[in-house]
Design an enzyme around this catalytic site. Structure first.
Site, PDB file in Angstrom:
ATOM      1  N   LYS A 129      -6.596  -0.878  -5.318  1.00 41.54           N
ATOM      2  CA  LYS A 129      -8.071  -0.904  -5.324  1.00 41.54           C
ATOM      3  C   LYS A 129      -8.659   0.274  -6.078  1.00 41.54           C
ATOM      4  O   LYS A 129      -9.447   1.058  -5.548  1.00 41.54           O
ATOM      5  CB  LYS A 129      -8.635  -0.944  -3.900  1.00 41.54           C
ATOM      6  CG  LYS A 129      -8.241  -2.182  -3.114  1.00 41.54           C
ATOM      7  CD  LYS A 129      -9.020  -2.282  -1.809  1.00 41.54           C
ATOM      8  CE  LYS A 129      -8.685  -3.536  -1.038  1.00 41.54           C
ATOM      9  NZ  LYS A 129      -7.321  -3.579  -0.491  1.00 41.54           N
ATOM     10  N   ASN A 166     -11.048   6.708 -17.549  1.00 43.80           N
ATOM     11  CA  ASN A 166     -10.115   7.803 -17.819  1.00 43.80           C
ATOM     12  C   ASN A 166      -9.347   8.229 -16.568  1.00 43.80           C
ATOM     13  O   ASN A 166      -8.148   8.497 -16.624  1.00 43.80           O
ATOM     14  CB  ASN A 166     -10.861   8.996 -18.412  1.00 43.80           C
ATOM     15  CG  ASN A 166      -9.908  10.093 -18.833  1.00 43.80           C
ATOM     16  OD1 ASN A 166      -9.051   9.888 -19.685  1.00 43.80           O
ATOM     17  ND2 ASN A 166     -10.033  11.256 -18.207  1.00 43.80           N
ATOM     18  N   HIS A 225       0.913  -1.146   0.000  1.00 43.29           N
ATOM     19  CA  HIS A 225       0.000   0.000   0.000  1.00 43.29           C
ATOM     20  C   HIS A 225       0.946   1.188   0.000  1.00 43.29           C
ATOM     21  O   HIS A 225       1.268   1.739   1.059  1.00 43.29           O
ATOM     22  CB  HIS A 225      -0.886   0.018   1.256  1.00 43.29           C
ATOM     23  CG  HIS A 225      -2.068  -0.887   1.207  1.00 43.29           C
ATOM     24  ND1 HIS A 225      -3.025  -0.797   0.217  1.00 43.29           N
ATOM     25  CD2 HIS A 225      -2.481  -1.888   2.027  1.00 43.29           C
ATOM     26  CE1 HIS A 225      -3.966  -1.713   0.442  1.00 43.29           C
ATOM     27  NE2 HIS A 225      -3.652  -2.398   1.520  1.00 43.29           N
TER      28      HIS A 225
HETATM   29  P1  BMP Z   1      -3.644  -8.280   7.609  1.00 40.14           P
HETATM   30  O1  BMP Z   1      -3.202  -9.721   7.289  1.00 40.14           O
HETATM   31  O2  BMP Z   1      -2.662  -7.540   8.430  1.00 40.14           O
HETATM   32  O3  BMP Z   1      -5.053  -8.242   8.137  1.00 40.14           O
HETATM   33  O4  BMP Z   1      -3.643  -7.507   6.214  1.00 40.14           O
HETATM   34  C1  BMP Z   1      -4.521  -7.824   5.162  1.00 40.14           C
HETATM   35  C2  BMP Z   1      -4.167  -7.063   3.918  1.00 40.14           C
HETATM   36  O5  BMP Z   1      -5.016  -7.460   2.850  1.00 40.14           O
HETATM   37  C3  BMP Z   1      -4.328  -5.548   4.034  1.00 40.14           C
HETATM   38  O6  BMP Z   1      -3.283  -4.955   3.278  1.00 40.14           O
HETATM   39  C4  BMP Z   1      -5.650  -5.253   3.361  1.00 40.14           C
HETATM   40  O7  BMP Z   1      -5.668  -3.997   2.735  1.00 40.14           O
HETATM   41  C5  BMP Z   1      -5.762  -6.356   2.338  1.00 40.14           C
HETATM   42  N1  BMP Z   1      -7.141  -6.820   2.046  1.00 40.14           N
HETATM   43  C6  BMP Z   1      -7.947  -7.396   3.009  1.00 40.14           C
HETATM   44  O8  BMP Z   1      -7.563  -7.531   4.173  1.00 40.14           O
HETATM   45  N2  BMP Z   1      -9.198  -7.835   2.668  1.00 40.14           N
HETATM   46  C7  BMP Z   1      -9.703  -7.720   1.406  1.00 40.14           C
HETATM   47  O9  BMP Z   1     -10.815  -8.141   1.146  1.00 40.14           O
HETATM   48  C8  BMP Z   1      -8.883  -7.132   0.415  1.00 40.14           C
HETATM   49  C9  BMP Z   1      -7.613  -6.696   0.751  1.00 40.14           C
HETATM   50  O10 BMP Z   1      -6.839  -6.165  -0.176  1.00 40.14           O
END
Ligand code: BMP
Length: 263
Positions: A94, A100, A63
């Site tokens: 995301k 555009n 990110h």
């Molecule tokens: P963590 O394992 O620390 O919970 O992190 C999960 C990661 O996956 C985060 O970067 C989050 O933005 C991403 N994510 C998520 O958790 N659920 C989704 O449905 C989609 C994601 O991109």
């Protein structure tokens, strides 16, 4: 049905997209279906953890906009670590706007995501234009796109017909859309293939305080036929031995895959 006997390597031929082919090749070579979600706020932590965990992952998920001291040098260092440890990069951007606008967001601004991220993702919410816009930028650079067909968080609206529509959208753009963010294999047809990556994976906790829901690598890979586990805090939460945890998740993910192949 989805052929659970097929290895990552045997599925390379199912894809024309270069990023998808590279990723499957890398997984096969490195024997890891672990992706690290590296959500830290400083360049120092980011590079330190990426260097430690790099040997155990196929994909580093970023990110990039949460870094407080982002600069172009970070990108150079990231590329250096990518070469050193042999992983691909997935910017979890995301995208969610009209074609555009996302074209600009993908290629321009201070991050210039298309320049360094092999893979990025988008919400199907705006309709096909979002994929067409990103494709104009990404395909000439051999990039791949994932559509968010489901989310791991509690109360997600991406279910049912929305999820099905995401699959239909992917089918219309097979040259660029390589798969999904989802909790399970969505397409169970032997003749078409998508790479499924699942976030919300943890071995020690079932949730955080903000709606995240965790499942185990075995549940995701063996029971739900997903392809890649995405793990963040489970690996680098404070107090944890980052390398030991990365190995633990790498082994859990790969063993669940071997179990699937044998059953
Ligand atoms: P963590 O394992 O620390 O919970 O992190 C999960 C990661 O996956 C985060 O970067 C989050 O933005 C991403 N994510 C998520 O958790 N659920 C989704 O449905 C989609 C994601 O991109």
């Amino acid at each position: 049905a989805f052929n659970t006997k097929k290895t990552y390597g045997e599925r390379i031929e199912n894809f024309t997209n270069i990023a998808a082919r590279e990723l499957l090749t890398l997984i096969e070579r490195k024997k890891t279906n672990l992706s690290l979600a590296l959500d830290v706020n400083t360049k120092r932590e980011f590079l330190e953890i990426a260097d430690k965990v790099g040997p155990y992952i196929c994909l580093l998920k970023t990110h990039i906009d949460i870094l407080v001291d982002f600069d172009q040098d970070l990108i150079e260092q990231l590329k250096r670590l990518q070469k050193k440890h042999d992983f691909m990069i997935f910017e979890d951007r995301k995208f969610a706007d009209i074609g555009n606008t996302v074209k600009h967001q993908y290629s321009k601004g201070i991050y210039r995501i298309a320049e360094w991220a092999n893979i990025t993702n988008a919400h199907p919410l705006p309709g096909d234009g979002i994929v067409s816009g990103l494709k104009e930028v990404g395909l000439p650079l051999d990039r791949g796109l994932l559509l968010l067909a489901e989310m791991s968080s509690k109360g997600s609206l991406a279910t049912g017909t929305y999820t099905e529509a995401a699959v239909e959208m992917a089918r219309r753009h097979k040259d660029f859309v390589i798969g999904f963010i989802a909790g399970r294999r969505l397409v169970a047809n032997e003749n078409e293939d998508f790479i499924v990556m699942s976030p919300g994976v943890g071995l020690d906790t079932s949730k955080d305080g903000l709606g995240q829901q965790y499942r185990t690598p075995r549940n995701v890979i063996f029971e739900s036929n997903s392809d890649i586990i995405i793990v963040g805090r489970g690996i680098y939460e404070s107090g944890k031995d980052v390398i030991a945890e990365a190995l633990r998740y790498k082994n859990a993910g790969w063993n669940a895959y071997l179990e699937r192949l044998m059953n």
